[in-house]
Design a protein around this motif. Structure first.
Motif, PDB file in Angstrom:
ATOM      1  N   THR A 194      13.602  48.343  99.237  1.00 52.16           N
ATOM      2  CA  THR A 194      12.803  47.141  99.133  1.00 52.16           C
ATOM      3  C   THR A 194      13.263  46.077  98.004  1.00 52.16           C
ATOM      4  N   ASP A 195      13.115  44.905  98.430  1.00 51.76           N
ATOM      5  CA  ASP A 195      13.480  43.844  97.414  1.00 51.76           C
ATOM      6  C   ASP A 195      12.273  43.808  96.578  1.00 51.76           C
ATOM      7  N   LYS A 196      11.084  43.829  97.021  1.00 46.89           N
ATOM      8  CA  LYS A 196      10.001  43.614  96.381  1.00 46.89           C
ATOM      9  C   LYS A 196       9.806  44.816  95.157  1.00 46.89           C
ATOM     10  N   LYS A 197       9.177  43.935  94.294  1.00 47.81           N
ATOM     11  CA  LYS A 197       8.850  44.684  92.808  1.00 47.81           C
ATOM     12  C   LYS A 197       7.367  45.303  92.762  1.00 47.81           C
ATOM     13  N   ILE A 198       7.351  46.459  93.457  1.00 45.00           N
ATOM     14  CA  ILE A 198       6.161  47.099  93.626  1.00 45.00           C
ATOM     15  C   ILE A 198       5.577  47.982  92.500  1.00 45.00           C
ATOM     16  N   PRO A 199       4.381  47.724  91.796  1.00 44.28           N
ATOM     17  CA  PRO A 199       4.028  48.751  90.696  1.00 44.28           C
ATOM     18  C   PRO A 199       4.465  50.052  90.914  1.00 44.28           C
ATOM     19  N   LEU A 200       4.974  50.790  89.970  1.00 42.88           N
ATOM     20  CA  LEU A 200       5.341  52.161  89.903  1.00 42.88           C
ATOM     21  C   LEU A 200       3.963  52.955  89.256  1.00 42.88           C
ATOM     22  N   VAL A 201       3.736  54.287  89.832  1.00 41.35           N
ATOM     23  CA  VAL A 201       2.715  54.818  89.372  1.00 41.35           C
ATOM     24  C   VAL A 201       3.245  56.245  89.066  1.00 41.35           C
ATOM     25  N   LEU A 202       3.077  56.715  87.594  1.00 40.56           N
ATOM     26  CA  LEU A 202       3.562  57.979  87.061  1.00 40.56           C
ATOM     27  C   LEU A 202       2.398  58.794  86.628  1.00 40.56           C
ATOM     28  N   ASP A 203       1.827  59.946  87.454  1.00 39.96           N
ATOM     29  CA  ASP A 203       0.780  60.635  87.100  1.00 39.96           C
ATOM     30  C   ASP A 203       1.321  61.965  86.136  1.00 39.96           C
ATOM     31  N   SER A 204       1.092  61.840  84.859  1.00 35.89           N
ATOM     32  CA  SER A 204       1.277  63.214  84.012  1.00 35.89           C
ATOM     33  C   SER A 204       2.949  63.572  84.374  1.00 35.89           C
ATOM     34  N   HIS A 205       3.877  62.572  84.418  1.00 36.44           N
ATOM     35  CA  HIS A 205       5.217  62.846  84.723  1.00 36.44           C
ATOM     36  C   HIS A 205       5.863  63.442  83.443  1.00 36.44           C
ATOM     37  N   PHE A 206       5.701  63.124  82.216  1.00 39.89           N
ATOM     38  CA  PHE A 206       6.509  63.381  81.065  1.00 39.89           C
ATOM     39  C   PHE A 206       5.932  64.473  80.559  1.00 39.89           C
ATOM     40  N   ASP A 207       5.433  65.286  81.123  1.00 37.95           N
ATOM     41  CA  ASP A 207       4.734  66.654  80.407  1.00 37.95           C
ATOM     42  C   ASP A 207       6.187  67.550  79.940  1.00 37.95           C
ATOM     43  N   SER A 208       7.230  67.417  80.583  1.00 41.18           N
ATOM     44  CA  SER A 208       8.299  68.312  80.174  1.00 41.18           C
ATOM     45  C   SER A 208       9.288  67.598  79.364  1.00 41.18           C
ATOM     46  N   TYR A 209       9.091  66.119  79.156  1.00 35.21           N
ATOM     47  CA  TYR A 209      10.105  65.598  78.225  1.00 35.21           C
ATOM     48  C   TYR A 209       9.698  65.696  76.782  1.00 35.21           C
ATOM     49  N   ASP A 210      11.113  65.818  75.907  1.00 36.15           N
ATOM     50  CA  ASP A 210      10.852  65.912  74.427  1.00 36.15           C
ATOM     51  C   ASP A 210      10.758  64.304  74.149  1.00 36.15           C
ATOM     52  N   ASP A 211      10.509  64.173  72.851  1.00 35.03           N
ATOM     53  CA  ASP A 211      10.128  62.856  72.355  1.00 35.03           C
ATOM     54  C   ASP A 211      11.557  61.908  72.623  1.00 35.03           C
ATOM     55  N   GLU A 212      12.816  62.255  72.444  1.00 38.95           N
ATOM     56  CA  GLU A 212      13.763  61.320  72.609  1.00 38.95           C
ATOM     57  C   GLU A 212      13.656  60.985  74.158  1.00 38.95           C
TER      58      GLU A 212
END
Length: 749
Positions: free
Chosen positions: A691-709
């Motif tokens: 889509t060309d529309k800028k729809i809000p993104l929803v991230l639910d506890s997505h970064f649990d496996s990310y390190d700080d960097e």
């Protein structure tokens, strides 16, 4: 487009909860079980009503019931959003399935817009604002932590999702499974050579039925021949029936001619024969017979004396006397008298015995009283003995009266016994007399004997009367005999004249002459009339036929009828076989039709598989370059250019170019954190492609496996998005945002 405010009025654990959101990053922080997932579900529910795509009926998933308010029956909420400088308020009553979509700027109401109901009977405002289905929305703009700790599974899931999206524009819709199902169906259909497949089994059944039909090859021809023979026989029968009717018409004409001739012959004969002469002769003959009988009676009775049976007369008299004496004897029932007197004697003897006991006891008591008074010198007690002796005296008187009565009864009993004996002796004598009479007249019993004697008596009376009558009648009998003889002579003379007229000797010959003539004419006429009437009842029509007789035509009809009956039997047997043949042909037709359909289905599947494979290849060819380019750009930014390019080959094996190694690395060799970054890059790429529309993104506890960097790099990428809602239960996102002075809106739950 951005969400400006979430009005969670009555939803799950929240009541009248208002969350204000800004453009860019929005961090929604809270403890575990703090309600983060509830807010995510609220956004889904407002725009799609938890509905599953169905226009037939309202269908919801389990989230609808799980999200019911805890402390109230109300189930409502709203969202304020801004789209291209226009503000909207979207509110929903979840229980009532009612929505309100209001343009805040111009007051336009989009609640009844048809787009709300394109996919479901439950209104979906997401179709208006996002221009996509719920499934596509959740698979593109809703992003959560996707993978477990098994790296191989994570790599496979990323590969499948990229493959799915490249073909179907939906990461969760795997069209290759549809292709596999089509290939499986094609394999199950099989071919003629593979007998275990559906086509093979059907072809085998068809061959078996075809072999059975060969056995009936000559049946239809034989049936047609038999049917033709049956038809010819029926036509022959019809022709014979026509001939029969024609012959009967001829017979009818002949019978009418004969009837006319017979009637004319009868008329001629009636003129020569006078039936009054026959009637007079019969009358004379009858009168002569009567007078002759009378003469015979007169002659036979003259001087005849009827016999009187004196012996039977005496027996009759003796029988009646015995019957009268037996009746007199039966009037005196001595046995009953003896029985009554015997009973009286028995009763009197008992009474006499009682009197004797009373006398004895009273005398004993009186004597004892006298003895005791003398013994004890109580002489005044002797007075009491007088009572006992007085009582004994009266009892003695009674006793004597009873003894006297008893004596008289015994004498009477002896007399009755004697009379009874005499009666028995007399009856025996009478029985002996009856026996002699029964034997004499051969009678079965006394009743029959009585009837015989009565008849004898009556016959004697009649004979006596006749004898008395004969004596008085004898004098005038001679004159009547003379007159009767003269009358007979006159009648015989008249009868003789009639005999001479017709040339016969007696009345019998005269009757035969007239009756034969009459019966002959009558029988012929009746026969002709009966046969004519029978033929006319048949309502005959057609041409007259003379060549053959009725018997000959009838025999031919019977023969043809038997032939038709035999042919019908043969036809019935052949029809039963034909029915089986028809059944085989119907089955064969059904199988041929089924085989055609299966072959058509196979051709259709082969064509569909070919077209589908071509479609998948084209979709991958068109979508994959764009998708690879977008993922590579996002991944380069998220990994600080460590992984700058993604490679997808023809077998859909995915590799990432590692600058540090200087080579492509297989997906399953990467860490979970890196794969989560690749997945996020994939989802962000999807949002840009679909889509060309800028729809809000929803991230639910997505970064649990990310390190700080990784987290810092990813947040740097996300800050450029129109609006991002990050749900987290830790402080890592907030600390990094603060550390690197990244702008964000913090909402604490």
């Amino acid at each position: 487009m951005i969400f400006k405010e979430l009005g969670i009025l009555n939803f799950g654990k929240f009541e009248n909860k208002i969350i204000e959101l800004d453009r860019g990053l929005n961090l929604i922080s809270g403890e575990n079980e703090g309600g983060k997932s509830t807010i995510v579900n609220f956004i889904d529910g407002i725009f799609y009503g938890f509905s599953r795509d169905s226009l037939a009926r309202k269908v919801r998933d389990d989230i609808f019931e799980k999200s019911r308010p805890w402390s109230t029956n109300l189930y409502k909420g709203y969202v304020l959003l801004s789209d291209q400088s226009e503000g909207y308020r979207v509110s929903r009553d979840f229980d009532a399935d009612e929505i309100s979509i209001l343009n805040i700027e111009n007051g336009e109401d989009l609640s009844k817009d048809e787009r709300n109901y394109l996919n479901s009977r439950i209104p979906q405002p997401g179709l208006i604002f996002f221009d996509m289905s719920r499934r596509l929305y959740r698979s593109s703009f809703f992003i959560s932590q996707r993978f477990s700790q098994v790296e191989e599974d994570a790599a496979g899931e990323i590969k499948n999702k990229i493959d799915n999206f490249s073909v179907s524009q939906d990461e969760n819709l795997d069209l290759t499974k549809v292709l596999d199902k089509m290939n499986k169906d094609l394999d199950e259909l099989g071919t003629k050579r593979r007998k275990t497949s559906e086509i093979g089994r059907t072809y085998g059944e068809l061959e078996k039925i075809t072999a059975e039909k060969i056995n009936f090859a000559s049946l239809r021809e034989n049936y047609e021949k038999t049917a033709q023979a049956h038809k010819d026989a029926e036509e022959e029968l019809k022709d014979l029936e026509d001939k029969m009717r024609g012959r009967k018409l001829f017979e009818l004409q002949e019978l009418k001619k004969k009837l006319k001739e017979s009637q004319e012959e009868k008329k001629s004969q009636d003129e020569n024969f006078d039936f009054s002469d026959l009637e007079r002769a019969i009358e004379i003959n009858r009168s002569t017979g009567l007078y002759s009988s009378k003469l015979d009676d007169l002659l036979s009775q003259e001087g005849h004396i009827f016999e009187i049976d004196d012996d039977a007369e005496l027996d009759y008299k003796r029988f009646k006397e015995i019957k009268e004496e037996i009746a007199l004897l039966n009037e005196n029932n001595f046995s009953k008298e003896i029985e009554i007197i015997s009973a009286d004697i028995h009763n009197i003897e008992k009474v006499a015995f009682k009197y004797f006991l009373k006398i004895f006891l009273s005398c004993l008591a009186g004597g004892a009283t006298v003895f005791l008074s003398i013994y004890f010198k109580k002489y005044f007690l002797i007075i009491f003995s007088i009572i006992f002796f007085t009582y004994s005296y009266f009892r003695i008187v009674k006793y004597r009266e009873n003894k006297d009565l008893l004596h008289r009864l015994k004498n009477k009993l002896v007399d009755f016994k004697k009379k009874s004996m005499d009666k028995t002796i007399k009856k025996k004598e009478f029985d002996k007399d009856f026996a002699e009479l029964l034997e004499k007249y051969q009678a079965r019993d006394l009743k029959a004997l009585s009837e015989i004697l009565d008849e004898k008596k009556e016959e004697n009376l009649k004979n006596i009367s006749k004898n008395e009558y004969n004596e008085s009648w004898k004098e005038k009998n001679h004159l009547e005999i003379r007159d009767t003889k003269e009358k007979i002579s006159e009648l015989e003379a008249e009868l003789l004249k009639i005999f001479e007229k017709y040339g016969v000797k007696n009345i019998k010959d005269l009757k035969n002459l007239f009756y034969e003539l009459k019966d002959y004419n009558k029988d012929k006429t009746s026969e002709y009339e009966y046969r004519i009437e029978a033929l006319e009842r048949e309502n005959l029509s057609g041409e007259i036929y003379r060549e053959e007789s009725l018997e000959s035509i009838s025999d031919k009809i019977k023969e043809v009828t038997r032939e038709i009956s035999n042919l019908e039997g043969i036809l019935k047997t052949q029809e039963e076989s034909l029915e089986k043949l028809r059944s085989l042909e119907e089955k064969s037709f059904e199988l041929e039709d089924k085989l055609k359909k299966l072959e058509y289905k196979r051709e259709l599947l082969e064509l569909s598989i070919d077209k589908f494979e071509t479609f998948i290849k084209l979709r991958r060819r068109d979508t994959l370059p764009i998708l690879k380019n977008n993922i590579s750009n996002y991944l380069d930014k998220m990994t600080s250019s460590k992984y700058s390019e993604i490679l997808i080959d023809d077998r859909f094996d995915i590799k990432v170019y590692d600058k540090n190694v200087g080579d492509y690395v297989a997906l399953d060799r990467l860490s979970l954190g890196t794969m989560d970054q690749i997945y996020l890059a994939f989802r962000l790429s999807i949002s840009k492609i679909i889509t060309d529309k800028k729809i809000p993104l929803v991230l639910d506890s997505h970064f649990d496996s990310y390190d700080d960097e990784r987290l810092k790099n990813t947040l740097e990428v996300l800050k450029d998005e129109e609006q991002v809602l990050i749900f987290s239960s830790s402080n890592r996102e907030r600390e990094i945002l603060d550390k690197y002075n990244l702008t964000y809106n913090l909402i604490k739950l």
